[in-house]
Design a protein around this motif. Structure first.
Motif, PDB file in Angstrom:
ATOM      1  N   PRO A 169     -10.045  -1.789  -7.034  1.00 30.07           N
ATOM      2  CA  PRO A 169      -8.890  -2.242  -5.542  1.00 30.07           C
ATOM      3  C   PRO A 169      -8.572  -2.086  -4.725  1.00 30.07           C
ATOM      4  O   PRO A 169     -10.269  -1.915  -3.778  1.00 30.07           O
ATOM      5  CB  PRO A 169      -8.759  -0.175  -6.050  1.00 30.07           C
ATOM      6  CG  PRO A 169      -9.709   0.521  -6.103  1.00 30.07           C
ATOM      7  CD  PRO A 169     -10.676  -0.393  -7.171  1.00 30.07           C
ATOM      8  N   VAL A 170      -8.026  -2.383  -4.064  1.00 32.23           N
ATOM      9  CA  VAL A 170      -7.904  -3.375  -2.823  1.00 32.23           C
ATOM     10  C   VAL A 170      -6.919  -2.469  -2.095  1.00 32.23           C
ATOM     11  O   VAL A 170      -5.635  -2.449  -2.543  1.00 32.23           O
ATOM     12  CB  VAL A 170      -7.310  -5.068  -3.094  1.00 32.23           C
ATOM     13  CG1 VAL A 170      -7.131  -6.026  -2.025  1.00 32.23           C
ATOM     14  CG2 VAL A 170      -8.508  -5.546  -3.992  1.00 32.23           C
ATOM     15  N   THR A 171      -7.115  -2.493  -0.890  1.00 31.26           N
ATOM     16  CA  THR A 171      -6.274  -2.510   0.405  1.00 31.26           C
ATOM     17  C   THR A 171      -5.803  -3.303   1.279  1.00 31.26           C
ATOM     18  O   THR A 171      -6.629  -4.636   1.563  1.00 31.26           O
ATOM     19  CB  THR A 171      -7.002  -0.692   1.033  1.00 31.26           C
ATOM     20  OG1 THR A 171      -7.263  -0.114  -0.097  1.00 31.26           O
ATOM     21  CG2 THR A 171      -5.972  -0.668   2.468  1.00 31.26           C
ATOM     22  N   PHE A 172      -5.120  -3.326   1.295  1.00 29.86           N
ATOM     23  CA  PHE A 172      -3.627  -4.860   1.962  1.00 29.86           C
ATOM     24  C   PHE A 172      -3.682  -4.332   3.173  1.00 29.86           C
ATOM     25  O   PHE A 172      -3.903  -3.597   3.623  1.00 29.86           O
ATOM     26  CB  PHE A 172      -2.767  -5.277   1.088  1.00 29.86           C
ATOM     27  CG  PHE A 172      -3.139  -5.580  -0.702  1.00 29.86           C
ATOM     28  CD1 PHE A 172      -3.323  -7.169  -0.590  1.00 29.86           C
ATOM     29  CD2 PHE A 172      -2.088  -4.956  -1.278  1.00 29.86           C
ATOM     30  CE1 PHE A 172      -3.456  -7.161  -2.290  1.00 29.86           C
ATOM     31  CE2 PHE A 172      -3.040  -5.348  -2.577  1.00 29.86           C
ATOM     32  CZ  PHE A 172      -3.424  -6.370  -3.010  1.00 29.86           C
ATOM     33  N   SER A 173      -4.252  -5.542   4.419  1.00 29.79           N
ATOM     34  CA  SER A 173      -3.756  -5.594   5.578  1.00 29.79           C
ATOM     35  C   SER A 173      -2.188  -6.194   5.346  1.00 29.79           C
ATOM     36  O   SER A 173      -1.319  -5.562   6.641  1.00 29.79           O
ATOM     37  CB  SER A 173      -4.715  -6.338   5.992  1.00 29.79           C
ATOM     38  OG  SER A 173      -4.529  -7.569   5.845  1.00 29.79           O
ATOM     39  N   THR A 174      -1.975  -7.395   4.945  1.00 28.54           N
ATOM     40  CA  THR A 174      -1.016  -7.979   4.660  1.00 28.54           C
ATOM     41  C   THR A 174      -0.595  -7.589   3.419  1.00 28.54           C
ATOM     42  O   THR A 174      -0.559  -7.801   1.999  1.00 28.54           O
ATOM     43  CB  THR A 174      -0.818  -9.073   4.638  1.00 28.54           C
ATOM     44  OG1 THR A 174      -1.192  -8.935   6.406  1.00 28.54           O
ATOM     45  CG2 THR A 174       0.747 -10.067   4.949  1.00 28.54           C
ATOM     46  N   PRO A 175       0.673  -6.629   2.617  1.00 28.46           N
ATOM     47  CA  PRO A 175       0.706  -7.285   1.164  1.00 28.46           C
ATOM     48  C   PRO A 175       1.010  -8.309   0.600  1.00 28.46           C
ATOM     49  O   PRO A 175       1.875  -9.240   1.438  1.00 28.46           O
ATOM     50  CB  PRO A 175       2.124  -6.231   1.160  1.00 28.46           C
ATOM     51  CG  PRO A 175       1.976  -4.621   2.636  1.00 28.46           C
ATOM     52  CD  PRO A 175       1.230  -6.350   3.626  1.00 28.46           C
ATOM     53  N   PRO A 176       0.716  -8.817  -0.108  1.00 25.66           N
ATOM     54  CA  PRO A 176       1.586 -10.400  -0.778  1.00 25.66           C
ATOM     55  C   PRO A 176       2.558  -9.575  -1.404  1.00 25.66           C
ATOM     56  O   PRO A 176       3.707  -8.839  -1.266  1.00 25.66           O
ATOM     57  CB  PRO A 176       0.523  -9.811  -2.248  1.00 25.66           C
ATOM     58  CG  PRO A 176       0.612  -8.235  -2.949  1.00 25.66           C
ATOM     59  CD  PRO A 176       0.416  -7.820  -1.113  1.00 25.66           C
ATOM     60  N   ALA A 177       3.691 -11.181  -1.261  1.00 25.76           N
ATOM     61  CA  ALA A 177       4.558 -12.014  -1.536  1.00 25.76           C
ATOM     62  C   ALA A 177       5.486 -10.816  -2.705  1.00 25.76           C
ATOM     63  O   ALA A 177       5.023 -10.871  -3.742  1.00 25.76           O
ATOM     64  CB  ALA A 177       5.269 -13.348  -1.493  1.00 25.76           C
ATOM     65  N   GLU A 178       6.303 -10.251  -2.579  1.00 29.01           N
ATOM     66  CA  GLU A 178       7.104  -9.733  -3.592  1.00 29.01           C
ATOM     67  C   GLU A 178       7.229 -10.441  -5.103  1.00 29.01           C
ATOM     68  O   GLU A 178       8.173 -11.809  -4.751  1.00 29.01           O
ATOM     69  CB  GLU A 178       8.537  -9.356  -3.523  1.00 29.01           C
ATOM     70  CG  GLU A 178       9.527  -8.106  -4.651  1.00 29.01           C
ATOM     71  CD  GLU A 178      10.025  -7.280  -4.211  1.00 29.01           C
ATOM     72  OE1 GLU A 178      11.166  -6.844  -4.853  1.00 29.01           O
ATOM     73  OE2 GLU A 178      10.967  -7.301  -2.936  1.00 29.01           O
ATOM     74  N   LEU A 179       7.298 -10.207  -6.105  1.00 23.87           N
ATOM     75  CA  LEU A 179       7.297 -10.966  -6.822  1.00 23.87           C
ATOM     76  C   LEU A 179       8.820 -11.594  -7.196  1.00 23.87           C
ATOM     77  O   LEU A 179       9.095 -10.372  -7.734  1.00 23.87           O
ATOM     78  CB  LEU A 179       6.500 -10.616  -8.504  1.00 23.87           C
ATOM     79  CG  LEU A 179       5.232 -10.266  -8.270  1.00 23.87           C
ATOM     80  CD1 LEU A 179       4.308  -9.189 -10.222  1.00 23.87           C
ATOM     81  CD2 LEU A 179       4.416 -11.776  -8.740  1.00 23.87           C
ATOM     82  N   ALA A 180       8.594 -12.438  -7.687  1.00 22.57           N
ATOM     83  CA  ALA A 180      10.009 -13.084  -8.524  1.00 22.57           C
ATOM     84  C   ALA A 180      10.012 -13.156  -9.332  1.00 22.57           C
ATOM     85  O   ALA A 180       9.471 -14.116 -10.120  1.00 22.57           O
ATOM     86  CB  ALA A 180      10.717 -14.315  -7.837  1.00 22.57           C
ATOM     87  N   VAL A 181      11.176 -12.243 -10.599  1.00 25.67           N
ATOM     88  CA  VAL A 181      10.751 -12.106 -11.862  1.00 25.67           C
ATOM     89  C   VAL A 181      11.897 -13.749 -12.582  1.00 25.67           C
ATOM     90  O   VAL A 181      13.013 -13.903 -11.789  1.00 25.67           O
ATOM     91  CB  VAL A 181      10.744 -11.222 -12.512  1.00 25.67           C
ATOM     92  CG1 VAL A 181       9.840  -9.957 -12.401  1.00 25.67           C
ATOM     93  CG2 VAL A 181      12.341 -10.740 -12.061  1.00 25.67           C
ATOM     94  N   ASN A 182      11.719 -14.008 -13.557  1.00 24.67           N
ATOM     95  CA  ASN A 182      12.562 -14.689 -14.636  1.00 24.67           C
ATOM     96  C   ASN A 182      13.816 -14.058 -14.622  1.00 24.67           C
ATOM     97  O   ASN A 182      14.045 -12.686 -14.697  1.00 24.67           O
ATOM     98  CB  ASN A 182      12.174 -15.007 -15.597  1.00 24.67           C
ATOM     99  CG  ASN A 182      10.912 -16.454 -15.084  1.00 24.67           C
ATOM    100  OD1 ASN A 182      10.836 -16.781 -14.106  1.00 24.67           O
ATOM    101  ND2 ASN A 182       9.690 -17.040 -15.601  1.00 24.67           N
ATOM    102  N   SER A 183      14.962 -14.344 -15.057  1.00 26.84           N
ATOM    103  CA  SER A 183      15.826 -14.077 -15.485  1.00 26.84           C
ATOM    104  C   SER A 183      16.526 -15.129 -16.638  1.00 26.84           C
ATOM    105  O   SER A 183      16.782 -15.619 -16.553  1.00 26.84           O
ATOM    106  CB  SER A 183      16.623 -13.468 -14.923  1.00 26.84           C
ATOM    107  OG  SER A 183      17.510 -13.687 -14.186  1.00 26.84           O
ATOM    108  N   SER A 184      17.607 -13.534 -17.836  1.00 23.14           N
ATOM    109  CA  SER A 184      18.779 -14.581 -18.561  1.00 23.14           C
ATOM    110  C   SER A 184      19.451 -13.882 -19.009  1.00 23.14           C
ATOM    111  O   SER A 184      18.987 -12.839 -19.345  1.00 23.14           O
ATOM    112  CB  SER A 184      17.373 -15.260 -20.002  1.00 23.14           C
ATOM    113  OG  SER A 184      17.933 -15.410 -21.357  1.00 23.14           O
ATOM    114  N   ALA A 185      20.301 -14.636 -19.053  1.00 18.73           N
ATOM    115  CA  ALA A 185      21.423 -13.450 -19.630  1.00 18.73           C
ATOM    116  C   ALA A 185      22.613 -14.968 -20.524  1.00 18.73           C
ATOM    117  O   ALA A 185      22.744 -16.246 -19.661  1.00 18.73           O
ATOM    118  CB  ALA A 185      22.507 -13.878 -18.414  1.00 18.73           C
TER     119      ALA A 185
END
Length: 294
Positions: free
Chosen positions: A161-177
């Motif tokens: 496990p990793v303790t972040f000093s700076t969290p990674p960017a929030e994941l942008a998920v794909n979408s379909s509509a």
């Protein structure tokens, strides 16, 4: 006085004739060992070197943007030291008398942060070059042999496990509509009134919106590595039916225990706002002061 020697087949040796002051290769270039393309030539290495003069240089002061900028640069998410405990059994291809030296290099083949979790998977191996001596001949007074080497790869892998000093960017998920258009259609008069209409979506077409997002994958840099190692020879024995010094024994198995400490830095390319600098003026490069400034 030395007499000329002829019909002598000695490779890699030039035979001189003192009466002419020339080598055999100069006087008889057709001799096999004198031919540069001949298989009899025993050539090993050639070294040529040049002495280079020192070059002059002029220091240049770097200039940069001082009004603020948005830059895409690697951002440090975390830095951690990972410890591996490795136990391995190595079998040498022949009997060895003793180990002379072992050189070790750590190689990382995988370092992956599994998003959106904080688990880091790391995999690699330790490249070991083992120098050992053999016992080819021996008597009660000593043993002689050759120096051989064996290069092997000892693999390792784990997750941590990793303790972040700076969290990674929030994941942008794909979408379909899916979407559709309104349509008015006539109804059969046999079952419906003439004024009735079919109000619904258009079934004769298919419409869709697909959104793909491409995220920046975090990556690793190996900062340092330390290896603590204990090697023990397994199955040491005296050769049967032969004279051998009483304190010497042969073996071909090595059991090793290693504690490996890796310091790893996890980074991710991110857009960063760099504020403007204060407390001084900056002039673009290649600008000249005007007469008013003087």
């Amino acid at each position: 006085m030395y007499n000329a020697i002829g019909n002598t087949n000695i490779s890699n040796i030039r035979i001189f004739d003192s009466s002419h002051g020339q080598s055999k290769c100069n006087s008889k270039p057709s001799v096999p060992e004198c031919n540069t393309n001949s298989k009899h030539q025993n050539f090993c290495v050639d070294v040529k070197s040049n002495v280079l003069d020192s070059c002059t240089n002029t220091p240049v002061t770097p200039t940069g943007i001082t009004t603020g900028v948005t830059a895409k640069i690697p951002v440090v998410l975390a830095e951690l030291t990972i410890q591996f405990n490795v136990n391995a059994l190595i079998k040498l291809p022949e009997l060895a008398l003793e180990i002379k030296n072992i050189k070790k290099k750590v190689k990382i083949t995988q370092c992956t942060l599994l998003q959106p979790t904080n688990i880091l998977f790391i995999k690699g191996f330790v490249r070991k070059n083992i120098d050992y001596s053999t016992g080819k001949c021996a008597n009660m007074e000593g043993v002689c042999g050759e120096l051989h080497h064996c290069t092997i790869d000892v693999p390792f892998e784990c997750s941590t496990p990793v303790t972040f000093s700076t969290p990674p960017a929030e994941l942008a998920v794909n979408s379909s509509a899916e979407f559709e258009f309104f349509k008015v259609s006539d109804l059969p008069h046999k079952h419906f009134a003439e004024k009735d209409k079919l109000l619904s979506g258009d079934f004769s077409e298919f419409n869709q919106i697909i959104v793909e997002n491409f995220n920046e994958l975090p990556f690793c840099e190996l900062i340092s590595a330390r290896i603590f190692e204990f090697d023990e020879f397994i199955g040491r024995h005296r050769p049967y039916e032969s004279e051998f010094p009483f304190e010497e024994k042969l073996f071909h198995k090595i059991e090793e225990k290693m504690v490996i400490e890796l310091t790893v830095k996890i980074l991710q390319n991110r857009q960063v706002e760099i504020p403007p600098t204060t407390g001084g003026t900056s002039r673009p490069p290649h600008c000249f002061s005007t007469a008013e400034e003087k």
